[in-house]
Design a protein around this motif. Structure first.
Motif, PDB file in Angstrom:
ATOM      1  N   LYS A  24     -28.991  36.497  13.770  1.00 14.26           N
ATOM      2  CA  LYS A  24     -29.641  35.311  13.225  1.00 14.26           C
ATOM      3  C   LYS A  24     -30.620  34.723  14.258  1.00 14.26           C
ATOM      4  CE  LYS A  24     -28.720  30.707  11.474  1.00 14.26           C
ATOM      5  NZ  LYS A  24     -29.405  29.909  12.501  1.00 14.26           N
ATOM      6  N   THR A  61     -24.333  14.782  14.648  1.00 18.14           N
ATOM      7  CA  THR A  61     -23.692  14.894  13.336  1.00 18.14           C
ATOM      8  C   THR A  61     -22.293  15.481  13.440  1.00 18.14           C
ATOM      9  OG1 THR A  61     -25.895  15.375  12.524  1.00 18.14           O
ATOM     10  CG2 THR A  61     -24.107  15.722  10.990  1.00 18.14           C
ATOM     11  N   SER A  62     -22.125  16.449  14.321  1.00 20.37           N
ATOM     12  CA  SER A  62     -20.835  17.142  14.399  1.00 20.37           C
ATOM     13  C   SER A  62     -19.680  16.193  14.690  1.00 20.37           C
ATOM     14  CB  SER A  62     -20.882  18.220  15.480  1.00 20.37           C
ATOM     15  OG  SER A  62     -21.793  19.212  15.104  1.00 20.37           O
ATOM     16  N   HIS A  91     -19.926  23.083  13.542  1.00 21.57           N
ATOM     17  CA  HIS A  91     -19.512  21.787  14.091  1.00 21.57           C
ATOM     18  C   HIS A  91     -18.493  21.972  15.212  1.00 21.57           C
ATOM     19  CE1 HIS A  91     -21.828  19.542  11.301  1.00 21.57           C
ATOM     20  NE2 HIS A  91     -21.157  19.947  10.242  1.00 21.57           N
ATOM     21  N   TYR A  94     -22.395  30.884  18.192  1.00 20.76           N
ATOM     22  CA  TYR A  94     -22.403  30.810  16.730  1.00 20.76           C
ATOM     23  C   TYR A  94     -22.655  32.193  16.126  1.00 20.76           C
ATOM     24  CZ  TYR A  94     -23.479  29.841  11.948  1.00 20.76           C
ATOM     25  OH  TYR A  94     -23.458  29.875  10.589  1.00 20.76           O
ATOM     26  N   ALA A 129     -26.233  16.898   4.133  1.00 18.45           N
ATOM     27  CA  ALA A 129     -27.012  16.960   5.371  1.00 18.45           C
ATOM     28  C   ALA A 129     -26.943  15.644   6.147  1.00 18.45           C
ATOM     29  CB  ALA A 129     -28.456  17.307   5.060  1.00 18.45           C
ATOM     30  N   GLY A 152     -33.097  18.703   6.561  1.00 12.74           N
ATOM     31  CA  GLY A 152     -31.854  19.478   6.588  1.00 12.74           C
ATOM     32  C   GLY A 152     -31.462  20.011   7.954  1.00 12.74           C
ATOM     33  N   ASP A 190     -17.563  10.990   5.223  1.00 17.48           N
ATOM     34  CA  ASP A 190     -17.132  11.256   6.603  1.00 17.48           C
ATOM     35  C   ASP A 190     -15.605  11.322   6.686  1.00 17.48           C
ATOM     36  OD1 ASP A 190     -19.441  11.651   8.003  1.00 17.48           O
ATOM     37  OD2 ASP A 190     -19.611   9.617   8.786  1.00 17.48           O
ATOM     38  N   PHE A 217     -18.898  14.025  11.581  1.00 16.18           N
ATOM     39  CA  PHE A 217     -18.380  14.836  10.474  1.00 16.18           C
ATOM     40  C   PHE A 217     -16.905  15.177  10.689  1.00 16.18           C
ATOM     41  CE2 PHE A 217     -21.588  17.161   7.605  1.00 16.18           C
ATOM     42  CZ  PHE A 217     -22.347  16.025   7.466  1.00 16.18           C
ATOM     43  N   ARG A 245     -14.389  14.504   5.158  1.00 12.36           N
ATOM     44  CA  ARG A 245     -14.685  15.640   6.040  1.00 12.36           C
ATOM     45  C   ARG A 245     -13.739  15.675   7.225  1.00 12.36           C
ATOM     46  NH1 ARG A 245     -20.689  14.810   4.753  1.00 12.36           N
ATOM     47  NH2 ARG A 245     -20.624  12.780   5.720  1.00 12.36           N
ATOM     48  N   MET A 280     -29.600  18.020  -1.102  1.00 13.18           N
ATOM     49  CA  MET A 280     -28.707  19.169  -1.149  1.00 13.18           C
ATOM     50  C   MET A 280     -28.061  19.352  -2.520  1.00 13.18           C
ATOM     51  SD  MET A 280     -28.742  20.695   1.672  1.00 13.18           S
ATOM     52  CE  MET A 280     -29.447  20.415   3.275  1.00 13.18           C
ATOM     53  N   CYS A 331     -28.181  12.779   5.428  1.00 14.32           N
ATOM     54  CA  CYS A 331     -29.485  12.115   5.501  1.00 14.32           C
ATOM     55  C   CYS A 331     -29.382  10.653   5.088  1.00 14.32           C
ATOM     56  CB  CYS A 331     -30.511  12.826   4.623  1.00 14.32           C
ATOM     57  SG  CYS A 331     -30.310  12.529   2.858  1.00 14.32           S
ATOM     58  N   ASN A 384     -18.900  28.681   7.748  1.00 11.94           N
ATOM     59  CA  ASN A 384     -19.857  28.664   8.846  1.00 11.94           C
ATOM     60  C   ASN A 384     -20.288  27.255   9.232  1.00 11.94           C
ATOM     61  OD1 ASN A 384     -19.731  31.362   9.125  1.00 11.94           O
ATOM     62  ND2 ASN A 384     -21.636  31.799   8.023  1.00 11.94           N
ATOM     63  N   LEU A 405     -36.080  23.297   2.170  1.00 10.24           N
ATOM     64  CA  LEU A 405     -36.440  21.879   2.350  1.00 10.24           C
ATOM     65  C   LEU A 405     -37.692  21.753   3.218  1.00 10.24           C
ATOM     66  CD1 LEU A 405     -32.947  20.263   2.994  1.00 10.24           C
ATOM     67  CD2 LEU A 405     -34.278  20.187   0.908  1.00 10.24           C
ATOM     68  N   SER A 459     -29.525  19.221  10.255  1.00 13.14           N
ATOM     69  CA  SER A 459     -28.133  19.269  10.712  1.00 13.14           C
ATOM     70  C   SER A 459     -27.437  20.545  10.239  1.00 13.14           C
ATOM     71  CB  SER A 459     -27.361  18.026  10.262  1.00 13.14           C
ATOM     72  OG  SER A 459     -27.236  18.022   8.865  1.00 13.14           O
ATOM     73  N   LEU A 460     -28.050  21.259   9.294  1.00 13.60           N
ATOM     74  CA  LEU A 460     -27.439  22.505   8.821  1.00 13.60           C
ATOM     75  C   LEU A 460     -28.229  23.730   9.282  1.00 13.60           C
ATOM     76  CD1 LEU A 460     -26.738  21.203   5.241  1.00 13.60           C
ATOM     77  CD2 LEU A 460     -24.967  21.892   6.830  1.00 13.60           C
ATOM     78  N   THR A 461     -29.072  23.528  10.278  1.00 17.32           N
ATOM     79  CA  THR A 461     -29.994  24.598  10.655  1.00 17.32           C
ATOM     80  C   THR A 461     -29.286  25.840  11.196  1.00 17.32           C
ATOM     81  OG1 THR A 461     -32.149  24.992  11.634  1.00 17.32           O
ATOM     82  CG2 THR A 461     -30.556  23.856  13.029  1.00 17.32           C
ATOM     83  N   LEU A 462     -28.108  25.639  11.804  1.00 16.03           N
ATOM     84  CA  LEU A 462     -27.349  26.798  12.291  1.00 16.03           C
ATOM     85  C   LEU A 462     -26.680  27.527  11.139  1.00 16.03           C
ATOM     86  CD1 LEU A 462     -25.226  26.062  15.508  1.00 16.03           C
ATOM     87  CD2 LEU A 462     -26.952  27.811  15.204  1.00 16.03           C
ATOM     88  N   SER A 463     -26.055  26.749  10.241  1.00 15.35           N
ATOM     89  CA  SER A 463     -25.148  27.378   9.296  1.00 15.35           C
ATOM     90  C   SER A 463     -25.707  27.634   7.892  1.00 15.35           C
ATOM     91  CB  SER A 463     -23.879  26.542   9.197  1.00 15.35           C
ATOM     92  OG  SER A 463     -24.186  25.188   9.076  1.00 15.35           O
ATOM     93  N   LYS A 464     -26.786  26.935   7.523  1.00 15.81           N
ATOM     94  CA  LYS A 464     -27.326  27.137   6.168  1.00 15.81           C
ATOM     95  C   LYS A 464     -28.836  27.298   6.254  1.00 15.81           C
ATOM     96  CE  LYS A 464     -23.588  26.554   3.538  1.00 15.81           C
ATOM     97  NZ  LYS A 464     -23.085  27.651   2.734  1.00 15.81           N
ATOM     98  N   ALA A 465     -29.285  28.274   7.008  1.00 14.14           N
ATOM     99  CA  ALA A 465     -30.707  28.412   7.317  1.00 14.14           C
ATOM    100  C   ALA A 465     -31.578  28.562   6.065  1.00 14.14           C
ATOM    101  CB  ALA A 465     -30.925  29.586   8.256  1.00 14.14           C
ATOM    102  N   ILE A 497     -31.171  27.311   2.983  1.00 11.53           N
ATOM    103  CA  ILE A 497     -31.373  26.023   2.296  1.00 11.53           C
ATOM    104  C   ILE A 497     -32.355  25.175   3.089  1.00 11.53           C
ATOM    105  CG2 ILE A 497     -30.230  23.924   1.497  1.00 11.53           C
ATOM    106  CD1 ILE A 497     -27.609  25.522   1.478  1.00 11.53           C
ATOM    107  N   CYS A 556     -35.467  14.480   3.696  1.00  9.01           N
ATOM    108  CA  CYS A 556     -34.636  15.134   4.713  1.00  9.01           C
ATOM    109  C   CYS A 556     -35.093  16.587   4.920  1.00  9.01           C
ATOM    110  CB  CYS A 556     -33.189  15.113   4.241  1.00  9.01           C
ATOM    111  SG  CYS A 556     -32.062  15.990   5.311  1.00  9.01           S
TER     112      CYS A 556
END
Lengths: 317, 207
Positions: free
Chosen positions: B154, A46-47, B123, B145, B75, A199, B95, A50, B98, B42, B77, B118, A213, A201-207, A209, A197
């Motif tokens: 975390k 994803t990174s 990314h 991170y 996300a 979620g 995309d 994006f 972004r 989301m 999805c 964050n 899900l 792809s956001l597991t690092l930054s939006k734990a 949320i 979904c």
């Protein structure tokens, strides 16, 4: 003997090692070989898409190019995320000549090298198992009765979407994994959250949320009566499995449900040594649930047989 | 790119236009039915809905569209795009937004909103990790991170049990072709810098 070029992907070297191990085990059992392509690299996930359009095509293209150079025209992929990125790249490079030129430029390869990439078709192993092997091929290897297990098949996003490019299965109600689960003898529950979904792809930054899900998906699976959730994506597995610990410690759920790969389930049915199936790597314990459910099924079966026998005896009298 | 821009120089929002405009134009097909919003996992944490975002792109308010957290908390999805009755390539449009917003943050032209900092960081670190090893090395990624997001603890409690379960590899694998692999990243960066210069020059010409 069937033979495939194989792309494991980064997750299958780390968090999802058991997915890689069991993929190889079941292919061996089915008499097919997987040849890992040489010096493969990350697909960018994803990174990349994006943040950088060209990079998001160049990274998967490098792996397709390696496959091509090994003489392969198919690439077997286990990870759903890698599968989607490889497939999207292959599709767009074929369609868009300008993009092909730009990607060749950043990869420092001749453009004509990329022209022939369309000959390499990325295929998810679920598709390979369904299309290249018959139901009988798979059934004939089953030696363990799994009929006591009720499974919620969870596909997530990246196996099925975008459907016009991935051409995998129905994006709202896919059945490929359901059918494999039934073929190896377990039963499938009606699970409406198959392609919701998680979620990841956001597991690092939006734990927070993502935990929410996850909660919806596992609760739905529990309500549907499932003993296990079966997945085909390392991101989904890690997320659904690991986030249950957070949900429990925050008192948001009061149950747990193990999450395993479909290859682990197949391995179990094929009677592969449990040590090789990697159930010990799950955060939520798997084996106690499996043993309990299978033992209960045996007891029920014995009881049914016994009742049937007694009633026949009585009839005889 | 330049021909495209000069051709549309009458447009009052010309400064927002670029080579990606043909993708943005796909948003013209959107009739605001809200199906993308209805199925979006989301949606409750987004500043504005994907439907609203498509409207902004339709109106060519690209800068405004880029300013909301929507593009970053997505996300990816792809439910929206799959269900869109008009087949608007919503994810492709997002995309592009972004990628453009990321470039601006990288160049220090924009700070990025606090709530998305964050996400952008994750990314950035992911790609740096890949550039260094050729493959993702998860322990280093998670560690970097936590360090850089200042969220030092975390998921730390999960570390030991993940380690003993063999989920965390200790020794990273570095691919053999790392030299040429890194070049792909550098070439992409160089290409973006050129594009950037070109864009700036163009903006000045129009001013």
């Amino acid at each position: 003997m069937k033979s495939y070029h194989y792309f494991p992907g980064c997750s299958l070297e780390g968090m999802a090692k058991e997915f890689d191990q069991t993929t190889r085990e079941i292919f061996t059992t089915l008499g097919a070989s997987l040849k890992e392509i040489e010096d493969w690299s990350c697909c960018g996930a994803t990174s990349a898409h994006f943040t950088d359009r060209l990079l998001s095509y160049a990274l998967p293209a490098r792996n397709l190019n390696i496959t091509k150079k090994c003489g392969g025209n198919e690439l077997a992929v286990s990870c759903a995320a890698c599968f989607a990125r490889l497939k999207v790249t292959s599709y767009n490079l074929q369609k868009d000549a300008k993009l092909r030129g730009e990607v060749a430029e950043v990869m420092e390869v001749e453009e004509k090298e990329l022209n022939s990439l369309s000959d390499v078709v990325p295929r998810h192993i679920l598709e390979i198992l369904t299309k290249d092997f018959s139901v009988e091929d798979i059934k004939s290897k089953v030696i363990r009765d799994l009929s006591g297990l009720k499974i919620a098949p969870y596909y997530g996003c990246l196996l099925v979407r975008p459907p016009q490019i991935l051409e995998f299965d129905d994006p709202e109600n896919p059945m490929i994994m359901d059918n494999i689960i039934k073929t190896v003898g377990a039963s499938v529950v009606d699970f409406p959250f198959k392609t919701e979904c998680c979620g990841a792809s956001l597991t690092l930054s939006k734990a927070d949320i993502v935990a929410n899900l996850t909660k919806k998906i596992i609760t739905e699976a529990r309500d549907a009566g499932a003993d296990l959730i079966v997945v085909a994506c390392p991101l989904c597995q890690t997320n659904l499995d690991m986030r249950q610990l957070d949900l429990q410690s925050d008192n948001l759920i009061d149950f747990e449900i193990p999450v395993i790969y479909f290859t682990q389930l197949m391995g179990l049915a094929f009677g592969i040594d449990e040590k090789k199936l990697g159930f010990n790597r799950n955060m939520i314990a798997v084996l106690p649930t499996i043993k309990e459910k299978l033992a209960a099924a045996v007891v029920t079966k014995v009881a049914t047989v016994a009742t049937a026998a007694t009633s026949t005896e009585r009839e005889g009298e | 790119m330049s021909t495209n821009n000069s051709h549309k120089s009458q447009n009052s929002h010309d400064h927002d236009k670029d080579s990606d405009s043909h993708v943005y134009e796909e948003a013209h097909k959107c009739y605001q039915c809200g199906k993308c919003f209805a199925g979006c996992p989301m949606s409750d944490v987004m500043d504005i809905s994907p439907t609203h975002l498509m409207r902004l792109v339709h109106l060519n308010e690209i800068k405004e569209a880029m300013s909301y957290n929507t593009i970053w908390v997505c996300a990816a999805c792809e439910s929206c795009m799959t269900r869109c009755p008009q087949q608007v390539p919503i994810v492709e449009i997002m995309d592009l937004l972004r990628q453009k917003a990321f470039k601006k943050i990288q160049n220090g032209e924009s700070d990025g909103e606090e709530s998305i900092k964050n996400v952008v960081l994750a990314h950035k670190l992911f790609l740096e990790n890949v550039k260094f090893f050729g493959r993702v090395f998860e322990p280093a990624l998670a560690g970097m991170y936590n360090l850089q997001s200042l969220d030092w603890f975390k998921d730390v409690e999960k570390g030991p049990s993940m380690f003993f379960k063999g989920k965390l590899p200790i020794i990273p694998h570095r691919i053999k072709g790392i030299k040429s692999f890194k070049k792909i990243f550098d070439n992409c960066k160089r290409k973006h810098e050129n594009e950037n210069e070109h864009e700036h020059k163009h903006e000045h010409e129009h001013e």
